[in-house]
Scaffold this motif. Structure first.
Motif, PDB file in Angstrom:
ATOM      1  N   MET A   1       0.844  -1.206   0.000  1.00 47.18           N
ATOM      2  CA  MET A   1       0.000   0.000   0.000  1.00 47.18           C
ATOM      3  C   MET A   1       0.877   1.253   0.000  1.00 47.18           C
ATOM      4  O   MET A   1       1.875   1.308   0.701  1.00 47.18           O
ATOM      5  CB  MET A   1      -0.900  -0.008   1.231  1.00 47.18           C
ATOM      6  N   ALA A   2       0.469   2.246  -0.787  1.00 52.20           N
ATOM      7  CA  ALA A   2       1.275   3.475  -0.885  1.00 52.20           C
ATOM      8  C   ALA A   2       1.220   4.254   0.426  1.00 52.20           C
ATOM      9  O   ALA A   2       0.159   4.450   0.989  1.00 52.20           O
ATOM     10  CB  ALA A   2       0.747   4.339  -2.021  1.00 52.20           C
ATOM     11  N   THR A   3       2.390   4.649   0.890  1.00 55.12           N
ATOM     12  CA  THR A   3       2.413   5.448   2.113  1.00 55.12           C
ATOM     13  C   THR A   3       2.745   6.893   1.769  1.00 55.12           C
ATOM     14  O   THR A   3       3.375   7.166   0.743  1.00 55.12           O
ATOM     15  CB  THR A   3       3.470   4.930   3.108  1.00 55.12           C
ATOM     16  N   MET A   4       2.285   7.783   2.585  1.00 56.78           N
ATOM     17  CA  MET A   4       2.672   9.192   2.436  1.00 56.78           C
ATOM     18  C   MET A   4       2.706   9.839   3.815  1.00 56.78           C
ATOM     19  O   MET A   4       2.249   9.271   4.800  1.00 56.78           O
ATOM     20  CB  MET A   4       1.717   9.933   1.501  1.00 56.78           C
ATOM     21  N   LYS A   5       3.279  11.031   3.833  1.00 53.53           N
ATOM     22  CA  LYS A   5       3.421  11.739   5.096  1.00 53.53           C
ATOM     23  C   LYS A   5       2.092  12.379   5.487  1.00 53.53           C
ATOM     24  O   LYS A   5       1.459  13.047   4.673  1.00 53.53           O
ATOM     25  CB  LYS A   5       4.517  12.805   4.951  1.00 53.53           C
ATOM     26  N   HIS A   6       1.646  12.126   6.698  1.00 51.60           N
ATOM     27  CA  HIS A   6       0.399  12.723   7.197  1.00 51.60           C
ATOM     28  C   HIS A   6       0.699  13.605   8.400  1.00 51.60           C
ATOM     29  O   HIS A   6       1.532  13.257   9.235  1.00 51.60           O
ATOM     30  CB  HIS A   6      -0.583  11.634   7.630  1.00 51.60           C
ATOM     31  N   THR A   7      -0.017  14.711   8.467  1.00 52.87           N
ATOM     32  CA  THR A   7       0.096  15.585   9.635  1.00 52.87           C
ATOM     33  C   THR A   7      -1.221  15.566  10.400  1.00 52.87           C
ATOM     34  O   THR A   7      -2.275  15.894   9.844  1.00 52.87           O
ATOM     35  CB  THR A   7       0.426  17.027   9.197  1.00 52.87           C
ATOM     36  N   LEU A   8      -1.156  15.137  11.654  1.00 51.07           N
ATOM     37  CA  LEU A   8      -2.341  15.104  12.502  1.00 51.07           C
ATOM     38  C   LEU A   8      -2.203  16.179  13.572  1.00 51.07           C
ATOM     39  O   LEU A   8      -1.128  16.349  14.153  1.00 51.07           O
ATOM     40  CB  LEU A   8      -2.493  13.743  13.182  1.00 51.07           C
ATOM     41  N   VAL A   9      -3.292  16.895  13.793  1.00 45.76           N
ATOM     42  CA  VAL A   9      -3.288  17.906  14.851  1.00 45.76           C
ATOM     43  C   VAL A   9      -4.360  17.536  15.871  1.00 45.76           C
ATOM     44  O   VAL A   9      -5.506  17.268  15.497  1.00 45.76           O
ATOM     45  CB  VAL A   9      -3.553  19.313  14.282  1.00 45.76           C
TER      46      VAL A   9
END
Lengths: 184, 564
Positions: free
Chosen positions: A1-9
């Protein structure tokens, strides 16, 4: 599965163990947290946490929902796709001799960074910006010899609108709306 | 007037309506146990191992539909609770676990009987607390009970240092909780409910998969109304058993790995599935990519994190099952699905779940006979493995909360303490503990609790001399290499008698009915050791990795095609 950078606040209760409850949800799923930054919010009993992780969208969404279930987490959003201001502060200690110091100052000026400490054989540079800017400066300074670097981790805020203030949040969120449905 | 922490805790428990505490004392809890005699409303049941306390509180909670309370001392007492807490977490059981802790000045110093209890239980509780100020104790107890019972229920742990129990504070029990981060969604979104109603109206082969959420929400009546109005057949999950009467014409049993063939065929053929208060566990769905290939899925659950976790939902509805179904029923018009229901009835006739004609002592026959004698009105508390599946398959469940079983965690040894809790929670109902000879020995010490109280449960051991379900897998998937599954057990009849519990051994089919009747005639506890056919298997079965459609019914022992 493709991963990417996520920003959670996340907005969380300022209580012992909250961070542990949050990060253990990532640990359990084998996520490596790229950065995590915590500090007090506009309300003294609440802290705001910014977490940057690499992962598949479905997995990150599952963790976000699990974070939302943590009793001490008031609200959590994945702001990756939103228009945000994201900033990080880095301190970089660079080897500096009489002959290289002026060249270093030039580089620092171009990046609108600051020299915050000068010693006989090194300087400490303070730089604020997004990930790309800090990485670019770091790469340019490499040639001079980097002694140390310390980064705060990214903090992020969505542009305009109501943002994530808990006061407005309570007014805008009707009790029958689950976050799941809101996001659809 | 100022009270000690121990008094505040007891007063708070009384305020919460607690009547029973399953526990085991120890050094850190002495100040609390010392005040118990002043609180006669709090009945303390002494277990023989803290795991038993947690399972008993779990069985109590599921049978009585109240918060179960268990208690232990610090250190090993707390770690012994862990399995039972995890069990409650996986099965969404409302529980408050209270653990002793070393006094505050000793915390973090590896003191005698100190462990990081809140750290250990963090991932297996809905929430937990370490009490650091006696003046916050009442508020914490209030929050703990609120969290345990509302939303998606679960275990909440309160860790109390010994010096908190002797510290003093004013006692004010709060009337409400302040939890800004905890607001379960109860009402379903109206537009989603409309979408669901439309999908149901357009369905040709609709099916309801009902889970434990229906029982937790007490939505049996709403479910029945929906099924009858829209003529939707109902299958249940393991823990959903009892939420819809199995004698109802629209009831088609249990789905899943050991579900009825016709239930699994219905899932496979359905065009609209309403998944109500269930979480698409892998034992229920089998191969998830091939689950319900033709169906649009309406998923109703109170936990937003369950939506889309395992199976994609076409119409997700976050909310309390009772309220969502109540709203949905107002939009649901009567329709008929005569052909579809006839199809399911035909499948049931073609693939029935029968007890084989045999002179041997078969476990299925034992369960069926218990059903006959108890008229399907007993609470069946099972262990985990073959005994659990046979009990799920062959008892007839018409009443809610009649099957109490460790579904998510699969905890062997749940059956005896779980049954103790169920009987104490529902003293007027007959409670049978159905055990295997393996799992029974994991919590066998609770026979002493049964004898001391006494707790009038009936215990049936389905004794096949094996760890049966593991042996079945070894037979089917490991070419009959029975490694570490043959089991020698003590003489369970003598063991029971040593504890002062009357018991009987049954070796032949003809003795089954008289033995069950004798157990029922006894006013107190009774144990029967059924020496069942050793290599009997649980069928039907969906093999691991296969889809529900690829279910295997009872093969002849000589048919070894799929034993590769």
């Amino acid at each position: 599965m493709a991963t990417m950078k996520h920003t959670l606040v996340a907005l969380v209760e300022n209580k012992p163990g909250v961070l542990n409850r949050m990060v253990s949800l990532f640990r359990r799923r084998g996520f490596n947290i790229e950065s995590i930054a915590v500090g007090v919010s506009e309300l003294s009993h609440l802290s705001r946490v910014t977490i940057v992780v690499n992962g598949a969208a479905t997995m990150v969404e599952q963790v976000r929902k699990q974070l939302d279930k943590v009793v001490d987490v008031v609200k959590v959003s994945d702001v990756t796709a939103e228009d945000t201001v994201a900033r990080e502060l880095a301190l970089i200690k660079v080897k500096a001799t009489a002959s290289t110091r002026s060249e270093i100052i030039q580089v620092v000026d171009i990046f609108r960074a600051k020299i915050v400490d000068v010693a006989a054989d090194s300087v400490i540079i303070e730089v604020t910006g997004d990930d790309d800017k800090i990485n670019s400066l770091f790469n340019l300074l490499r040639g001079f010899g980097i002694r140390e670097m310390s980064r705060t981790g990214q903090i992020a805020m969505t542009r305009g609108g109501t943002g994530m203030s808990p006061v407005k949040e309570r007014l805008s969120r009707s009790p029958e709306q689950g976050s799941q449905l809101k996001s659809q | 007037m100022k009270m000690t922490g121990a008094q505040i805790l007891c007063e708070s428990l009384v305020k919460e309506g607690v009547e029973v505490i399953f526990g085991f004392p120890g050094g850190a809890m002495l100040p609390l146990y010392d005040v118990f005699p002043h609180y006669p409303k709090l009945r303390h049941i002494l277990v023989r191992h803290e795991q038993g306390a947690a399972h008993a509180a779990d069985g109590y909670a599921r049978a009585a539909r109240r918060v179960g309370v268990c208690m232990s001392t610090s250190g090993p007492g707390a770690t012994n609770l862990v399995t039972g807490i995890a069990n409650a977490q996986l099965d969404s059981v409302p529980m408050v676990a209270i653990t002793g802790q070393v006094a505050r000045p000793f915390i973090g110093k590896d003191a005698f009987q100190e462990v990081d209890t809140t750290g250990i239980t963090l991932p297996i509780t809905k929430h937990n607390y370490l009490v650091l100020d006696v003046s916050s104790l009442a508020e914490i107890v209030k929050e703990a009970f609120h969290l345990a019972l509302t939303g998606r229920p679960g275990p909440v742990l309160i860790d109390i240092p010994k010096d908190i129990l002797t510290d003093r504070a004013e006692f004010h029990y709060p009337s409400r909780v302040k939890l800004s981060g905890y607001r379960p969604t109860l009402e379903g979104h109206p537009s989603q409910i409309k979408k669901a109603a439309k999908l149901i109206a357009e369905a040709h082969q609709p099916l309801i998969i009902a889970g434990q959420g229906v029982l937790i929400s007490r939505a049996e009546a709403e479910l029945k109304q929906l099924a009858e109005t829209a003529q939707i057949p109902v299958v249940t999950t393991l823990l959903g058993i009892g939420c819809f009467p199995q004698t109802h014409v629209l009831s088609f049993g249990m789905l899943g790995m050991h579900g009825m063939a016709y239930a699994n065929m219905a899932v496979d053929a359905s065009d609209v599935i309403m998944a109500i208060g269930m979480r698409f566990d892998d034992r229920a769905t089998a191969k998830v990519s091939a689950f319900a290939p033709h169906a649009k899925i309406i998923h109703i659950d109170i936990d937003p994190a369950e939506i889309g976790k395992n199976v994609r939902a076409d119409v997700p509805i976050v909310g309390d099952v009772k309220r969502v179904l109540g709203a949905l029923n107002k939009l649901t018009l009567p329709v008929e699905h005569i052909d579809w229901i006839r199809q399911l009835d035909d499948w049931r006739k073609e693939h029935p779940l029968l007890v084989k004609e045999s002179d041997k002592l078969l476990p299925q026959f034992v369960i069926q006979q218990i059903a006959e004698v108890t008229h399907g009105e007993a609470i069946m508390v099972t262990g985990v493995g073959q005994n659990q599946m046979w009990t799920a398959q062959y008892y007839c469940y018409d009443k809610p909360n009649s099957l109490i079983s460790s579904g998510g965690l699969g905890t062997m040894g749940f059956e005896l303490p779980g049954a103790i809790g169920a009987k104490i929670g529902c003293p007027d109902r007959t409670v049978w503990s159905i055990a295997g000879d393996g799992g029974f020995q994991m919590t066998i010490q609770e026979l002493a609790t049964v004898a001391q109280e006494p707790v009038a449960i009936k215990i049936a051991i389905l004794n096949n001399g094996y760890l049966g379900m593991v042996r079945q897998w070894q037979e089917l998937f490991y070419k009959r290499r029975y490694v570490a599954t043959p089991l020698s057990s003590p003489d369970f009849v003598k063991v029971a008698e040593a504890y002062g519990i009357p018991a009987l051994r049954v070796k032949h089919k003809s003795e089954v009915l008289p033995a069950i009747k004798q157990a029922m005639a006894e006013s107190g506890p009774f144990l029967i050791d059924f020496m069942i056919e050793p290599e009997e298997n649980v069928f039907p079965m969906v093999t691991p990795g296969a889809s529900l459609a690829e279910l295997i019914e009872e093969p002849g022992k000589e048919e070894a095609i799929w034993r590769q």
